[in-house]
Design a protein around this motif. Structure first.
Motif, short mmCIF file in Angstrom:
data_model
loop_
_atom_site.label_atom_id
_atom_site.label_comp_id
_atom_site.label_asym_id
_atom_site.label_seq_id
_atom_site.Cartn_x
_atom_site.Cartn_y
_atom_site.Cartn_z
N GLY A 663 -119.19 -4.43 10.47
CA GLY A 663 -118.13 -5.46 10.45
C GLY A 663 -117.03 -5.05 9.49
N ALA A 664 -116.01 -5.83 9.25
CA ALA A 664 -114.97 -5.44 8.61
C ALA A 664 -115.12 -5.18 7.20
CB ALA A 664 -113.92 -6.71 8.73
N VAL A 665 -114.22 -4.35 6.48
CA VAL A 665 -114.01 -3.88 5.40
C VAL A 665 -113.04 -4.38 4.40
CG1 VAL A 665 -115.33 -1.65 5.77
CG2 VAL A 665 -112.98 -1.68 5.74
N THR A 666 -113.25 -4.34 3.12
CA THR A 666 -112.12 -4.78 2.43
C THR A 666 -111.95 -3.43 1.44
OG1 THR A 666 -113.03 -7.04 2.17
CG2 THR A 666 -111.45 -6.52 0.17
N LEU A 667 -110.48 -3.28 1.06
CA LEU A 667 -110.05 -2.12 0.41
C LEU A 667 -109.61 -2.40 -0.95
CD1 LEU A 667 -107.96 -0.61 3.34
CD2 LEU A 667 -110.27 -0.32 2.66
N ALA A 668 -109.53 -1.76 -1.78
CA ALA A 668 -108.97 -1.73 -3.14
C ALA A 668 -108.82 -0.49 -3.73
CB ALA A 668 -110.18 -2.32 -4.28
N ILE A 669 -107.83 -0.32 -4.43
CA ILE A 669 -107.49 1.03 -5.04
C ILE A 669 -107.22 0.95 -6.76
CG2 ILE A 669 -104.77 0.20 -4.95
CD1 ILE A 669 -104.34 3.21 -3.76
N ARG A 670 -107.29 1.98 -7.11
CA ARG A 670 -106.95 2.21 -8.62
C ARG A 670 -106.80 3.60 -9.09
NH1 ARG A 670 -111.14 4.29 -11.62
NH2 ARG A 670 -113.12 4.74 -10.63
N ARG A 671 -106.48 3.68 -10.09
CA ARG A 671 -106.05 4.89 -10.88
C ARG A 671 -107.08 5.27 -11.72
NH1 ARG A 671 -99.80 5.44 -12.75
NH2 ARG A 671 -100.95 6.75 -14.08
N GLU A 672 -107.30 6.53 -12.31
CA GLU A 672 -108.40 6.56 -13.15
C GLU A 672 -108.35 5.82 -14.49
OE1 GLU A 672 -109.72 11.06 -13.35
OE2 GLU A 672 -107.52 10.96 -13.32
N ASP A 673 -109.39 5.20 -14.53
CA ASP A 673 -109.61 4.31 -15.78
C ASP A 673 -109.06 3.13 -15.70
OD1 ASP A 673 -111.24 6.40 -17.13
OD2 ASP A 673 -109.35 7.27 -17.75
N THR A 674 -108.96 2.62 -14.66
CA THR A 674 -108.13 1.30 -14.19
C THR A 674 -108.94 0.53 -13.32
OG1 THR A 674 -107.03 1.96 -12.37
CG2 THR A 674 -105.79 2.01 -14.64
N THR A 675 -108.64 -0.76 -13.24
CA THR A 675 -109.52 -1.79 -12.53
C THR A 675 -109.11 -1.69 -10.90
OG1 THR A 675 -108.13 -3.47 -13.16
CG2 THR A 675 -109.90 -3.27 -14.38
N TRP A 676 -110.14 -2.06 -10.23
CA TRP A 676 -109.53 -2.06 -8.69
C TRP A 676 -108.60 -3.13 -8.66
CZ3 TRP A 676 -111.08 1.91 -6.02
CH2 TRP A 676 -112.02 2.38 -6.46
N LEU A 677 -107.64 -2.78 -7.74
CA LEU A 677 -106.37 -3.94 -7.37
C LEU A 677 -106.09 -3.63 -6.13
CD1 LEU A 677 -104.24 -3.46 -10.50
CD2 LEU A 677 -105.71 -5.32 -10.09
N ASP A 678 -105.21 -4.49 -5.47
CA ASP A 678 -104.84 -4.21 -4.12
C ASP A 678 -103.62 -3.15 -4.05
OD1 ASP A 678 -106.11 -6.13 -2.89
OD2 ASP A 678 -104.59 -7.66 -3.41
N THR A 679 -103.00 -2.70 -5.07
CA THR A 679 -101.99 -1.59 -5.08
C THR A 679 -102.21 -1.00 -6.54
OG1 THR A 679 -100.28 -3.19 -6.13
CG2 THR A 679 -100.50 -2.94 -3.52
N VAL A 680 -101.67 0.18 -6.57
CA VAL A 680 -101.25 0.97 -7.69
C VAL A 680 -99.89 1.31 -8.09
CG1 VAL A 680 -103.64 1.92 -8.20
CG2 VAL A 680 -101.79 3.10 -6.92
N GLU A 681 -99.52 1.33 -9.31
CA GLU A 681 -98.06 1.49 -9.50
C GLU A 681 -97.86 2.95 -10.36
OE1 GLU A 681 -95.41 -1.06 -12.47
OE2 GLU A 681 -95.38 -1.92 -10.54
#
Length: 859
Positions: A663-681
């Protein structure tokens, strides 16, 4: 007391027959001048006391003494006469023996006459004795335990009509659901127990060794009866011993075992109150169940002769009111064996007016032929004057009681249950060579016929009085391994009525009623040390279905009487819809979801057991995670308000086709030592750093996978330069320090000249998304003539140091090491000439050449 009689009346009363005592007349001895006589002058001269008299005590061993009984002569009518016995202040004489009385005649509060004498009191009343009534019954107190309950529509149900262990002679038990109650118990000691059920409906009473299984009600059964007493629970007191049939388990129930009583009904869905009375032969009792005593009345039969007849003469003591004298120091204390007999046949009623008594009893036994009744003539006698002041001889009363004991007949026999069902693994006793195969169940387990008598319940084993009983077992009918039927034929003979001898058939089944045991091992998937409650399997990596190997259970026969014949597995989904059926060890393709595996196994005796095992088919395969590589991250521009440059990277932007097979998947992104989010900055501080960015891919079953890339954020936006405002001024407005040759000034000291120009005409400024490291003034364009007027075009740049910094390590910032602003950034300075000037010549003047005075310019 006041004298109610006139003198003549008193004399006639005194001499009347009413004053004659029982057994004789009053004996009167007159004292005219006796020492005990005190006479006032006003008293009649013939008044005197009777010195010695005899009286008979009444039924209370006492007698009220009146003046007429002890005075002779005349006395005034108005006199008060007081009689005092033994100086006790009463006119009542109590008890046998000699007593002293005193007479005082009182007038106007003064004793005017006094005399005394002696009275001899005698007990001439024989003790009262009433024998127990003639009887052919016996009544006694018995210890009883009782269970009460109610079958109601809230109770669980089962269907015993489908099972052979609940079938009796006639009519067969019909199919249909019946309510039932259970009671689990243990006993204190091995004993023989009798269970009697009572209700206002036809009841079913059964007993199990161990648990009761409503879906398999023959399992663990050791006795049952579908004939219970119809009546009220209050009827227990008098009719229980004669109720038949009932359950008598003459097997020794074991105190270390537990048992289950099941009470139900013959007719389906019957409700109502019921009770179960429980008796033991000796001292056995059901634990945690209260005990009470009830009166039991039953006909006496020959088995009771030894219980109720007296083998010798007994004597025992009683108080005057008939109460037994039970002090241990009492020499005539009633023996316990005599009390046991009287508890059955009755105590005599005895009473005496004065003293304790000795009761004597003995029996005469007569048999009216070997088929007639036994006649017990019980002789009672009672004599008074025991531990008494009354002198002998003792008075004696006697009576007899006739007790009739009959021979039993076939109607007195309580037959064993028509069907006796025994589980093959029960530890039942066998009857040896008697009656059939040596290992057949003994009647003590499968049920003895018995007689309920006044003394107890008696198993009818061989000959009892005129009744004889024997049995023989027919050959077995083998049903399956460890399970068989046979017919036990009971023969009953009444020697006093041989024409009515009868045969009773009992069907005994030793059966395997227990299904196999099924054990499915479930791994500890979560590894917490505790058993998991369901099987688990995963879909394959390339499809959303699981190829499931159906586990093979551990199978064993439930009671060891037979072996396993077959087993099967059925799979249903969470909506109980059929999915698959096959054998353990098979492979089956299943989609994701919750399933139930129903394992069923059947032994060689057709007993089937089933268990349910939960199965979860889930996607345990992690999704595919794909990240884009060679990402270039450039920070955005700053706003005119001085905001900081920033860059955002969305999870979707990093994704390069991540997917899952289910089925479908859900995505999340993070930089090292941070929490999973929709975007990183990324910010300016990240410029030039190598940063690892992770992409997490989560599928519908929450399986996770991760990929990552390394990015170096860049600032590819040049700074922006802001020149100072253009200026216009006259050459006369320039300060005197302003260099006449500006080109040469810049050439000689560019920094100082630039600083001077900044001071005079303003600084340039700059902005950048991250930072402006410096503002650089470039060589200006100069168009100023010799007269000092023209234009100056100042040129500026805003510089941002490149991330590489001082690449040539020369200690200064070079042009190739910075990002330069590329916008036009210049200041135009216009210097105009001045034409409104006046030339003033000085005045003419003359002076001595030795001291000239020159005029000033303004002169």
């Amino acid at each position: 007391m006041k004298n109610p009689w006139m003198q003549e009346q008193w004399r006639s009363t005194f001499r009347s027959p009413a004053n004659q005592l029982a057994g004789g007349f009053l004996f009167i001895l007159l004292y005219c001048c006796a020492p005990g006589l005190l006479r006032a002058a006003s008293m009649p001269p013939d008044l005197s006391c009777l010195a010695n008299i005899n009286i008979t005590l009444d039924g209370t061993c006492s007698r009220t003494i009146t003046p007429s009984m002890v005075l002779a002569g005349t006395y005034p009518i108005s006199s008060e006469i007081v009689v005092d016995i033994d100086n006790n202040g009463t006119d009542v004489l109590t008890g046998c023996g000699n007593h002293t009385y005193t007479i005082n005649i009182i007038e106007a509060g003064l004793v005017v006459f006094s005399c005394w004498g002696e009275i001899n009191a005698e007990d001439k009343t024989a003790p009262s004795l009433i024998c127990p009534p003639a009887t052919s019954d016996a009544t006694q107190l018995e210890d009883m335990q009782q269970l009460n309950g109610t079958l109601s529509t809230d109770d669980a149900t089962f269907n015993p009509g489908f099972y052979s262990c609940y079938q009796e002679v006639a009519p067969p038990l019909s199919a249909g659901l019946r309510y039932y109650d259970t009671y689990t118990f243990s006993i204190n000691t091995a004993d023989v127990f009798t269970f009697i059920g009572v209700s206002k409906f036809d009841g079913l009473l059964s007993i199990y060794q161990g648990d009761f299984f409503p879906e398999d009600p023959c399992r663990n059964m050791i006795a049952q009866s579908d004939e219970t007493f119809l009546g009220r629970l209050s009827d227990f007191d008098s009719v229980i011993p004669m109720m038949a049939p009932s359950l008598r388990l003459s097997l020794g129930l074991h105190p270390e075992q537990f048992y289950t009583i099941v009470y139900s009904c013959r007719e389906p869905v019957t409700t109502g109150d019921y009770g179960i009375a429980i008796f033991s032969d000796v001292a056995g009792r059901i634990l945690d169940l209260s005990k009470s005593q009830v009166l039991i009345t039953a006909e006496l039969v020959c088995l009771d002769i030894e219980t109720i007849s007296l083998t010798h003469q007994y004597s025992y003591s009683v108080e005057a009111d008939g109460t037994l004298m039970l002090a241990y120091s009492e020499p005539y204390r009633i023996p316990q064996d005599l009390r046991n007999v009287f508890n059955l046949t009755g105590y005599p009623q005895v009473h005496d007016n004065c003293s304790a008594m000795i009761v004597t009893v003995y029996d005469e036994l007569e048999e009216e032929g070997d088929c007639g009744d036994w006649i017990i003539t019980r002789h009672f006698s009672v004599r008074d004057r025991y531990q008494s002041d009354c002198p002998p001889p003792a008075l004696i009363s006697s009576c007899t009681q006739v007790i009739r004991v009959r021979k039993p007949n076939l109607g007195d026999i309580v037959f064993p249950p028509f069907t006796s069902i025994i589980e093959c693994d029960e530890d039942f006793p066998t009857d040896g060579i008697q009656g059939g195969p040596e290992d057949n169940p003994a009647p003590g387990f499968s049920g003895f016929p018995y007689l309920a008598t006044a003394g107890n319940f008696y198993d009818l084993n061989q000959s009892v009085c005129n009744l004889g009983a024997s049995y023989s077992d027919e050959p077995r009918i083998q049903v399956c391994p460890g399970s068989y039927y046979f017919r036990r034929e009971w023969n009953f003979i009444d020697w006093c009525d041989p024409g009515n001898s009868l045969t009773y058939n009992q069907i005994i089944r030793v059966g395997d009623f227990t299904g196999p045991t099924i054990i499915v091992s479930i791994p500890d998937y979560d590894q917490n040390g505790l058993p998991d409650n369901q099987l688990q399997t995963s879909t394959s990596p390339f499809s959303c279905e699981a190829l499931f190997n159906v586990p093979v259970p551990l199978l064993a026969d439930g009671n060891g009487c037979s072996d396993i014949a077959s087993s099967a597995v059925t799979i249903t989904d969470e909506n109980q819809a059929f999915v698959w059926e096959g054998l353990p060890g098979d492979r089956v393709i299943l989609p994701r979801g919750h399933f139930s595996l129903r394992y069923c196994a059947t032994d060689s005796c057709a007993n089937t057991s089933c268990i349910l095992v939960a199965l979860l088919v889930r996607d345990a395969i992690a999704p595919t995670a794909a990240c884009k590589d060679e990402l270039l991250i450039s920070l955005s521009g700053a706003d005119n308000e001085g905001g900081t440059g920033v860059a955002q990277l969305a999870a979707q932007a990093l994704d390069e086709g991540s997917s899952d097979h289910c089925g479908a998947v859900t995505l999340a992104i993070r930089r090292e030592d941070t929490t999973w989010l929709d975007t990183v900055e990324f910010t300016c501080s990240d410029i030039g750093d190598t940063i690892t960015v992770f992409l997490q891919v989560i599928d519908e079953s929450l399986n996770r996978n991760t990929c990552w890339v390394q990015v170096v954020p860049e600032d590819k936006l040049n700074p922006f330069c802001y020149a100072p405002e253009n200026r216009s001024l006259t050459c006369a407005a320039l300060p005197l320090t302003f260099p006449g040759d500006l080109t040469q000034a810049y050439a000689d000291d560019f920094a100082a000249t630039s600083a001077m120009m900044n001071l005079l005409f303003g600084d340039a400024t700059g902005t950048d998304n991250c930072a402006v490291d410096t503002i650089v003034e470039r060589t200006p364009n100069l168009a100023v003539n010799e007269c000092g007027w023209g234009t100056i075009t100042r040129r500026f740049e805003a510089w941002q140091i490149r991330p590489e910094g001082d690449v040539n390590d020369n200690g200064r910032i070079d042009l190739n090491e910075v990002f330069r602003s590329t916008n036009s950034c210049s200041q135009l300075i216009t210097i105009t000439e001045v034409h409104d000037f006046v030339i003033a010549f000085p005045q003419d003047a003359s002076a001595d050449c030795s001291d000239p005075q020159l005029p000033n310019r303004d002169g």
